[in-house]
Design an enzyme around this catalytic site. Sequence first.
Site, short mmCIF file in Angstrom:
data_model
loop_
_atom_site.label_atom_id
_atom_site.label_comp_id
_atom_site.label_asym_id
_atom_site.label_seq_id
_atom_site.Cartn_x
_atom_site.Cartn_y
_atom_site.Cartn_z
CG HIS A 25 -6.68 1.82 31.33
ND1 HIS A 25 -6.39 1.54 30.01
CD2 HIS A 25 -5.55 2.38 31.85
CE1 HIS A 25 -5.14 1.91 29.75
NE2 HIS A 25 -4.62 2.43 30.84
CB VAL B 70 3.32 3.20 39.38
CG1 VAL B 70 2.25 3.45 40.42
CG2 VAL B 70 4.69 3.24 40.00
CG PHE C 114 0.05 -2.38 27.87
CD1 PHE C 114 -0.78 -3.34 28.45
CD2 PHE C 114 0.25 -2.43 26.50
CE1 PHE C 114 -1.38 -4.32 27.69
CE2 PHE C 114 -0.35 -3.40 25.72
CZ PHE C 114 -1.18 -4.35 26.31
CD GLU C 115 3.32 1.29 26.74
OE1 GLU C 115 2.26 1.33 26.10
OE2 GLU C 115 3.43 1.72 27.91
#
Length: 160
Positions: free
Chosen positions: A89, A81, A59-60
């Site tokens: 999620h 990954v 996500f970052e």
Amino acid sequence: MSRIGAPSPDSLQAPGLTVAIIASRWHQVVMDGLLAGARRACTDAATATPEVIRVPGSFELPIGAAAAIDRGYRAVVALGVVIRGDTPHFDYVCNGATDQIARLAVDTRVPIGFGLLTCDTEDQALARAGLPDSIEDKGYEAATAAIEVATTLAALTPVG
């Protein structure tokens, strides 16, 4: 297999091209393979030594890529990954990272090689990680894509 029909830039050369590799820390074995593949692609294309920037998770990746672009890198490789679990999620992380990476590349005109594995199982991720027993090397492919687009964009002739 997804490699059917994939381009193979046999003589891709980008001497001195500055490349940043943004890599997640989750799933270390898979990430080690992806990172090795991306570095090998940079070596094969004679780019400048890539800078590796580690981020906590997939996500970052977009914020890491944005920071690299702000610092002047001419190509970025995003490696991560995400393996499906029992909750939504997976979908939120995959969609958020994918959408923001695409937006960032278009908005900045800096190519970002998309090396985010979105797999149902760890075995699927390992098969794509560029490890000795893997059937694919997505780290290498993502870096090659970013390098190829960067060289293509640099060679464009201005109109007018």
